[in-house]
Design a protein around this motif. Structure first.
Motif, PDB file in Angstrom:
ATOM      1  N   ASN A  53       0.831  -1.209   0.000  1.00 36.60           N
ATOM      2  CA  ASN A  53       0.000   0.000   0.000  1.00 36.60           C
ATOM      3  C   ASN A  53       0.861   1.252   0.000  1.00 36.60           C
ATOM      4  O   ASN A  53       0.558   2.222  -0.697  1.00 36.60           O
ATOM      5  CB  ASN A  53      -0.952  -0.005   1.198  1.00 36.60           C
ATOM      6  CG  ASN A  53      -2.001  -1.079   1.085  1.00 36.60           C
ATOM      7  OD1 ASN A  53      -2.475  -1.375   0.000  1.00 36.60           O
ATOM      8  ND2 ASN A  53      -2.332  -1.705   2.202  1.00 36.60           N
ATOM      9  N   GLU A  54       1.942   1.228   0.764  1.00 43.86           N
ATOM     10  CA  GLU A  54       2.843   2.386   0.777  1.00 43.86           C
ATOM     11  C   GLU A  54       3.481   2.575  -0.595  1.00 43.86           C
ATOM     12  O   GLU A  54       3.589   3.694  -1.090  1.00 43.86           O
ATOM     13  CB  GLU A  54       3.942   2.212   1.829  1.00 43.86           C
ATOM     14  CG  GLU A  54       4.925   3.367   1.830  1.00 43.86           C
ATOM     15  CD  GLU A  54       6.340   2.973   2.207  1.00 43.86           C
ATOM     16  OE1 GLU A  54       7.227   3.806   1.974  1.00 43.86           O
ATOM     17  OE2 GLU A  54       6.563   1.846   2.693  1.00 43.86           O
ATOM     18  N   LEU A  55       3.894   1.475  -1.211  1.00 39.65           N
ATOM     19  CA  LEU A  55       4.499   1.571  -2.534  1.00 39.65           C
ATOM     20  C   LEU A  55       3.518   2.191  -3.531  1.00 39.65           C
ATOM     21  O   LEU A  55       3.880   3.093  -4.291  1.00 39.65           O
ATOM     22  CB  LEU A  55       4.940   0.190  -3.027  1.00 39.65           C
ATOM     23  CG  LEU A  55       6.115  -0.452  -2.312  1.00 39.65           C
ATOM     24  CD1 LEU A  55       6.332  -1.871  -2.827  1.00 39.65           C
ATOM     25  CD2 LEU A  55       7.380   0.364  -2.477  1.00 39.65           C
ATOM     26  N   CYS A  56       2.289   1.700  -3.525  1.00 36.86           N
ATOM     27  CA  CYS A  56       1.273   2.180  -4.472  1.00 36.86           C
ATOM     28  C   CYS A  56       0.785   3.584  -4.141  1.00 36.86           C
ATOM     29  O   CYS A  56       0.465   4.362  -5.036  1.00 36.86           O
ATOM     30  CB  CYS A  56       0.088   1.215  -4.510  1.00 36.86           C
ATOM     31  SG  CYS A  56       0.507  -0.382  -5.217  1.00 36.86           S
ATOM     32  N   ARG A  57       0.707   3.899  -2.864  1.00 35.89           N
ATOM     33  CA  ARG A  57       0.166   5.191  -2.431  1.00 35.89           C
ATOM     34  C   ARG A  57       1.212   6.296  -2.487  1.00 35.89           C
ATOM     35  O   ARG A  57       0.908   7.427  -2.863  1.00 35.89           O
ATOM     36  CB  ARG A  57      -0.377   5.048  -1.011  1.00 35.89           C
ATOM     37  CG  ARG A  57      -0.994   6.297  -0.429  1.00 35.89           C
ATOM     38  CD  ARG A  57      -1.367   6.136   1.044  1.00 35.89           C
ATOM     39  NE  ARG A  57      -0.183   5.872   1.846  1.00 35.89           N
ATOM     40  CZ  ARG A  57       0.009   4.762   2.583  1.00 35.89           C
ATOM     41  NH1 ARG A  57      -0.901   3.821   2.607  1.00 35.89           N
ATOM     42  NH2 ARG A  57       1.115   4.602   3.276  1.00 35.89           N
ATOM     43  N   ASP A  58       2.471   5.974  -2.119  1.00 36.57           N
ATOM     44  CA  ASP A  58       3.470   7.022  -1.961  1.00 36.57           C
ATOM     45  C   ASP A  58       4.634   6.928  -2.951  1.00 36.57           C
ATOM     46  O   ASP A  58       4.857   7.836  -3.736  1.00 36.57           O
ATOM     47  CB  ASP A  58       4.051   6.994  -0.534  1.00 36.57           C
ATOM     48  CG  ASP A  58       3.000   7.257   0.532  1.00 36.57           C
ATOM     49  OD1 ASP A  58       2.034   7.987   0.241  1.00 36.57           O
ATOM     50  OD2 ASP A  58       3.148   6.726   1.645  1.00 36.57           O
ATOM     51  N   ARG A  59       5.365   5.845  -2.895  1.00 40.95           N
ATOM     52  CA  ARG A  59       6.634   5.774  -3.618  1.00 40.95           C
ATOM     53  C   ARG A  59       6.467   5.806  -5.135  1.00 40.95           C
ATOM     54  O   ARG A  59       7.158   6.561  -5.814  1.00 40.95           O
ATOM     55  CB  ARG A  59       7.414   4.541  -3.200  1.00 40.95           C
ATOM     56  CG  ARG A  59       7.942   4.661  -1.783  1.00 40.95           C
ATOM     57  CD  ARG A  59       9.022   3.647  -1.530  1.00 40.95           C
ATOM     58  NE  ARG A  59       9.494   3.729  -0.176  1.00 40.95           N
ATOM     59  CZ  ARG A  59      10.566   4.420   0.207  1.00 40.95           C
ATOM     60  NH1 ARG A  59      11.255   5.101  -0.683  1.00 40.95           N
ATOM     61  NH2 ARG A  59      10.950   4.445   1.462  1.00 40.95           N
ATOM     62  N   ILE A  60       5.598   4.993  -5.691  1.00 47.26           N
ATOM     63  CA  ILE A  60       5.452   4.945  -7.145  1.00 47.26           C
ATOM     64  C   ILE A  60       4.867   6.249  -7.690  1.00 47.26           C
ATOM     65  O   ILE A  60       5.410   6.803  -8.658  1.00 47.26           O
ATOM     66  CB  ILE A  60       4.651   3.695  -7.576  1.00 47.26           C
ATOM     67  CG1 ILE A  60       5.466   2.432  -7.251  1.00 47.26           C
ATOM     68  CG2 ILE A  60       4.296   3.756  -9.060  1.00 47.26           C
ATOM     69  CD1 ILE A  60       4.734   1.129  -7.470  1.00 47.26           C
ATOM     70  N   PRO A  61       3.785   6.798  -7.086  1.00 45.34           N
ATOM     71  CA  PRO A  61       3.286   8.083  -7.609  1.00 45.34           C
ATOM     72  C   PRO A  61       4.312   9.215  -7.490  1.00 45.34           C
ATOM     73  O   PRO A  61       4.433  10.039  -8.400  1.00 45.34           O
ATOM     74  CB  PRO A  61       2.060   8.371  -6.743  1.00 45.34           C
ATOM     75  CG  PRO A  61       1.612   7.037  -6.260  1.00 45.34           C
ATOM     76  CD  PRO A  61       2.869   6.241  -6.087  1.00 45.34           C
ATOM     77  N   GLU A 129      15.963   5.897  -5.806  1.00 45.72           N
ATOM     78  CA  GLU A 129      15.757   5.388  -4.445  1.00 45.72           C
ATOM     79  C   GLU A 129      14.448   4.612  -4.351  1.00 45.72           C
ATOM     80  O   GLU A 129      14.392   3.522  -3.759  1.00 45.72           O
ATOM     81  CB  GLU A 129      15.736   6.546  -3.447  1.00 45.72           C
ATOM     82  CG  GLU A 129      15.530   6.118  -2.017  1.00 45.72           C
ATOM     83  CD  GLU A 129      15.429   7.296  -1.061  1.00 45.72           C
ATOM     84  OE1 GLU A 129      14.792   7.131  -0.005  1.00 45.72           O
ATOM     85  OE2 GLU A 129      15.959   8.380  -1.368  1.00 45.72           O
ATOM     86  N   ALA A 130      13.381   5.138  -4.942  1.00 45.20           N
ATOM     87  CA  ALA A 130      12.082   4.451  -4.913  1.00 45.20           C
ATOM     88  C   ALA A 130      12.172   3.110  -5.640  1.00 45.20           C
ATOM     89  O   ALA A 130      11.680   2.094  -5.146  1.00 45.20           O
ATOM     90  CB  ALA A 130      10.998   5.328  -5.546  1.00 45.20           C
ATOM     91  N   LEU A 131      12.810   3.093  -6.786  1.00 42.92           N
ATOM     92  CA  LEU A 131      12.965   1.837  -7.529  1.00 42.92           C
ATOM     93  C   LEU A 131      13.816   0.837  -6.750  1.00 42.92           C
ATOM     94  O   LEU A 131      13.544  -0.363  -6.751  1.00 42.92           O
ATOM     95  CB  LEU A 131      13.572   2.097  -8.905  1.00 42.92           C
ATOM     96  CG  LEU A 131      12.665   2.831  -9.895  1.00 42.92           C
ATOM     97  CD1 LEU A 131      13.432   3.148 -11.181  1.00 42.92           C
ATOM     98  CD2 LEU A 131      11.413   2.034 -10.196  1.00 42.92           C
ATOM     99  N   GLY A 132      14.827   1.337  -6.060  1.00 46.14           N
ATOM    100  CA  GLY A 132      15.658   0.466  -5.237  1.00 46.14           C
ATOM    101  C   GLY A 132      14.863  -0.175  -4.107  1.00 46.14           C
ATOM    102  O   GLY A 132      15.041  -1.360  -3.804  1.00 46.14           O
ATOM    103  N   GLN A 133      13.977   0.608  -3.462  1.00 43.65           N
ATOM    104  CA  GLN A 133      13.133   0.072  -2.397  1.00 43.65           C
ATOM    105  C   GLN A 133      12.188  -0.999  -2.938  1.00 43.65           C
ATOM    106  O   GLN A 133      12.001  -2.041  -2.314  1.00 43.65           O
ATOM    107  CB  GLN A 133      12.319   1.196  -1.742  1.00 43.65           C
ATOM    108  CG  GLN A 133      13.097   2.026  -0.767  1.00 43.65           C
ATOM    109  CD  GLN A 133      13.469   1.215   0.453  1.00 43.65           C
ATOM    110  OE1 GLN A 133      12.675   0.472   1.005  1.00 43.65           O
ATOM    111  NE2 GLN A 133      14.716   1.347   0.856  1.00 43.65           N
TER     112      GLN A 133
END
Length: 190
Positions: A53-61, A129-133
């Motif tokens: 959910n964090e990935l979809c809600r925060d990091r990817i956008p 950084e987001a892609l690395g996470q």
């Protein structure tokens, strides 16, 4: 805690062979069900650690927004640089006294436009950084559940998109270590 798949394998290896039409071994069934429950709990824990959910809600956008901003800044800078260069080249001024201030003004505009590189670098660092996470979390999950890629055929629409991308790809400078040496190219023309 050992991966649950190892627990299941251990239970299967140590369990006595089933009796032929004999009494049901309740202890063995309870052990196997316990191993299955442990495996399910392990998978649930790993799914939670993905923090999907964090990935979809925060990091990817956020990464997507940063890439969009980088594209806009790059396009704007390129337009400014090209317009200034065209103004310099297209100047019909014959007097050096009047031409020099025009050139200096345009060179300053070019230098200002080149400052986009700093903010672009910062934005691309956030994307990396987001892609690395994402890569780290998916790798951990895949390892924990012993995931394997399927050999299913590629989606036809995705195959068409990929072929189009490759056809339209403008190859810029080669990645470090992958470029042909200039000396080797020069030898071709000797």
């Amino acid at each position: 805690m050992a991966p649950a798949s190892a627990s299941l394998r251990k239970v299967r290896e140590t369990a006595p062979p089933p009796a032929a039409a004999g009494p049901v071994d309740v202890t063995m069934i309870m052990r196997e069900l316990g191993a299955v429950a442990d495996y399910i709990a392990h998978i649930k824990s790993e799914i939670g650690a993905l923090r999907a959910n964090e990935l979809c809600r925060d990091r990817i956008p956020t990464a997507s927004e940063e890439l969009g901003s980088t594209l806009k800044a790059t396009a704007s800078a390129a337009h400014t640089i090209m317009a200034a260069a065209e103004d310099i080249l297209g100047s019909g001024e014959t007097s050096m006294a009047r031409y020099r201030p025009q050139v200096e003004e345009r060179i300053i505009a070019i230098l200002e436009a080149c400052s986009f590189q700093d903010i672009t670098g910062q934005r691309l660092s956030k994307v990396a950084e987001a892609l690395g996470q994402i890569e780290k979390r998916l790798g951990r999950f895949a390892g924990a559940v012993n995931a394997r890629d399927t050999a299913d055929a590629q989606d036809p629409e995705e195959a068409l998109r990929q072929a189009r991308r490759e056809m339209l790809l403008l190859n810029g400078p080669a990645a470090e270590g992958k470029a042909i040496a200039q000396d080797d190219i020069d030898k071709l023309f000797d």
